[in-house]
Motif scaffolding. Structure first.
Motif, PDB file in Angstrom:
ATOM      1  N   PHE A 328       0.826  -1.208   0.000  1.00 55.17           N
ATOM      2  CA  PHE A 328       0.000   0.000   0.000  1.00 55.17           C
ATOM      3  C   PHE A 328       0.860   1.259   0.000  1.00 55.17           C
ATOM      4  N   ILE A 330      -0.076   5.353   0.892  1.00 54.05           N
ATOM      5  CA  ILE A 330      -1.101   6.316   1.292  1.00 54.05           C
ATOM      6  C   ILE A 330      -0.862   7.617   0.532  1.00 54.05           C
ATOM      7  N   GLN A 378      -1.570  -1.382  -4.224  1.00 58.73           N
ATOM      8  CA  GLN A 378      -2.801  -0.626  -4.010  1.00 58.73           C
ATOM      9  C   GLN A 378      -2.481   0.724  -3.384  1.00 58.73           C
ATOM     10  N   ILE A 380      -4.029   3.955  -1.165  1.00 60.53           N
ATOM     11  CA  ILE A 380      -5.059   4.409  -0.231  1.00 60.53           C
ATOM     12  C   ILE A 380      -5.127   5.926  -0.326  1.00 60.53           C
ATOM     13  N   GLU A 386     -12.720  12.099   3.645  1.00 60.16           N
ATOM     14  CA  GLU A 386     -12.501  10.729   4.111  1.00 60.16           C
ATOM     15  C   GLU A 386     -12.228  10.708   5.620  1.00 60.16           C
ATOM     16  N   LEU A 392     -11.836   5.330   3.678  1.00 60.81           N
ATOM     17  CA  LEU A 392     -10.661   5.341   2.802  1.00 60.81           C
ATOM     18  C   LEU A 392     -11.106   5.031   1.387  1.00 60.81           C
ATOM     19  N   ILE A 394      -9.718   3.025  -1.779  1.00 58.66           N
ATOM     20  CA  ILE A 394      -8.680   2.061  -2.140  1.00 58.66           C
ATOM     21  C   ILE A 394      -8.678   1.887  -3.654  1.00 58.66           C
ATOM     22  N   GLN A 402     -11.665   1.105  -8.009  1.00 57.97           N
ATOM     23  CA  GLN A 402     -11.670   1.808  -6.738  1.00 57.97           C
ATOM     24  C   GLN A 402     -12.847   1.346  -5.883  1.00 57.97           C
ATOM     25  N   VAL A 407     -12.345   2.772   7.798  1.00 57.28           N
ATOM     26  CA  VAL A 407     -10.985   2.554   8.276  1.00 57.28           C
ATOM     27  C   VAL A 407     -10.907   1.291   9.122  1.00 57.28           C
ATOM     28  N   PHE A 410     -11.148  -1.832   7.062  1.00 61.77           N
ATOM     29  CA  PHE A 410      -9.919  -2.056   6.290  1.00 61.77           C
ATOM     30  C   PHE A 410      -8.840  -2.695   7.190  1.00 61.77           C
TER      31      PHE A 410
END
Length: 415
Positions: A328, A330, A378, A380, A386, A392, A394, A402, A407, A410
């Protein structure tokens, strides 16, 4: 600009997957064959290698990194792995353990040599040692280990060469015969071999100069001049190799470059390659422990050059797993949520998943481009909306899909 010292290489992130691949395959085999890991210091007392490797070998004569420390002790960076392992065997009383003791190591090795492809002043070895048995069964086990290693790595087009150089009972007579042969051709060998003829005649068969190759081919073969005990050991070795289906060829020129070898010596190299292309080699060293002051204790082992193995993996286009991608990244829509991104990243790492925060000073497009360049699986996406909603966004970087998740949901689904 500073550069790595001549004959050394940086191990960059892009190449790490090859190293991990080799190390994982090697460790897998140590479990299968029952070996335990040992690590020894990078440097040892210089006399350790003088006693074992041999003062008149090329390694000690030309290639070691030896220095005097502030205590006026002479130390040498490890030029090979067997002598330090045998020193540790003696120092820590491993003779009191059930015999034989099976050990393996990964270690850097240092030799001041002319750098060339596959030959470096600092290189790395994976090696194994079996100490405490003189049975040809152990020789075959070690050779089988080496053959399994190169096979499991996916390398093909390799050959196994073996020879027996006898022991202290029969080798002196063979050396006299070899010396007599070369004395007849003193004018047909290189200057270095003329020195070897006086100091260490067995090394004549290890010369790499083109001038000396024809004489090596016609030289007396050590495996044809063995005493009864060595000949029996040699015959059993070949019998067992044939029994387990490992192909080999007898190479009478094979002596290895270190003084401590006795009886069995072997190498694995690409078919058609010269001695400079050897990727794995070793043999028996029944007198080495005694040279170090211990009681007579037989041993056998091999070392493989990891850099040379990797060169062959690349040359044969062997498929190696890619590094695990970052799961991930962010991506923040504005600077006001950066602190929330820091907390979210910490929560994700605590449940055992990999995550990084994108370059928040860049635009959304710039951050997404960065994620794509890094191969992130992926993304975030978080912004003020959000954060306010506890959600979130994703985005799957492989198909562009998407989805929106809470949160907590997840975190829980990745725990």
């Amino acid at each position: 600009m500073y550069r790595a010292p001549r004959g050394t290489n940086d191990r960059l992130p892009a190449s790490q997957r090859y190293w991990k691949y080799v190390e994982d395959k090697a460790v897998e085999l140590t479990l299968r064959f029952g070996y335990k890991r040992i690590d020894t210091p990078v440097f040892e007392e210089s006399d350790l290698f003088v006693r074992t490797v041999g003062e008149d070998t090329d390694v000690m004569d030309k290639e070691t990194y030896t220095f005097q420390d502030r205590g006026n002790d002479y130390l040498t960076l490890r030029p090979e792995g067997t002598a330090p392992v045998c020193r540790a065997y003696l120092e820590h009383g491993m003779s009191n353990l059930p015999q034989p003791v099976r050990l393996y190591y990964f270690s850097p090795v240092f030799r001041y040599d002319r750098p060339q492809k596959g030959r470096y002043r600092q290189h790395h070895q994976f090696g194994v040692e079996v100490i405490g048995s003189d049975s040809p069964l152990v020789d075959v086990e070690v050779i089988e280990f080496g053959w399994a290693l190169v096979s499991n790595l996916g390398l093909t087009g390799l050959k196994l060469s073996i020879n027996s150089i006898g022991d202290n009972n029969c080798r002196p007579q063979y050396v006299k015969l070899l010396k007599k042969y070369y004395e007849k051709h003193i004018d047909d060998i290189c200057e270095e071999c003329r020195k070897r003829l006086k100091r260490n005649p067995l090394r004549l068969l290890d010369c790499k100069q083109d001038l000396c190759q024809p004489l090596q081919k016609m030289a007396p073969a050590s495996h044809k001049h063995l005493c009864i005990a060595c000949n029996e050991h040699w015959s059993k070795l070949q019998e067992y190799l044939e029994m387990i289906g490992i192909p080999f060829e007898v190479e009478h020129k094979l002596v290895r470059g270190l003084d401590y070898y006795s009886r069995t010596v072997f190498e694995i190299m690409p078919t058609g390659g010269g001695s400079q292309s050897t990727i794995l080699g070793g043999g028996r060293y029944d007198g080495l422990i005694e040279r170090l002051g211990g009681k007579p204790t037989p041993g056998v082992g091999f070392a493989s050059g990891i850099e040379r193995i990797i060169l062959n993996l690349e040359g044969q286009s062997v498929l190696v797993d890619k590094e695990d991608p970052i799961e991930f990244m962010i991506v923040v829509l504005n600077q006001s949520v950066v602190s929330e991104a820091v907390k979210l990243a910490s929560s994700i790492r605590k449940v055992g998943r990999s995550v990084i925060i994108g370059p928040s000073d860049r635009s959304l497009r710039g951050q997404m481009r960065n994620a794509n360049n890094l191969g992130v699986a992926q993304v975030i996406i978080i912004g003020e909306d959000e954060i306010a909603n506890g959600t979130l966004v994703i985005k799957d970087m492989t198909n562009g899909e998407q989805r929106v998740m809470a949160v907590d949901e997840f975190i829980n689904c990745h725990n």
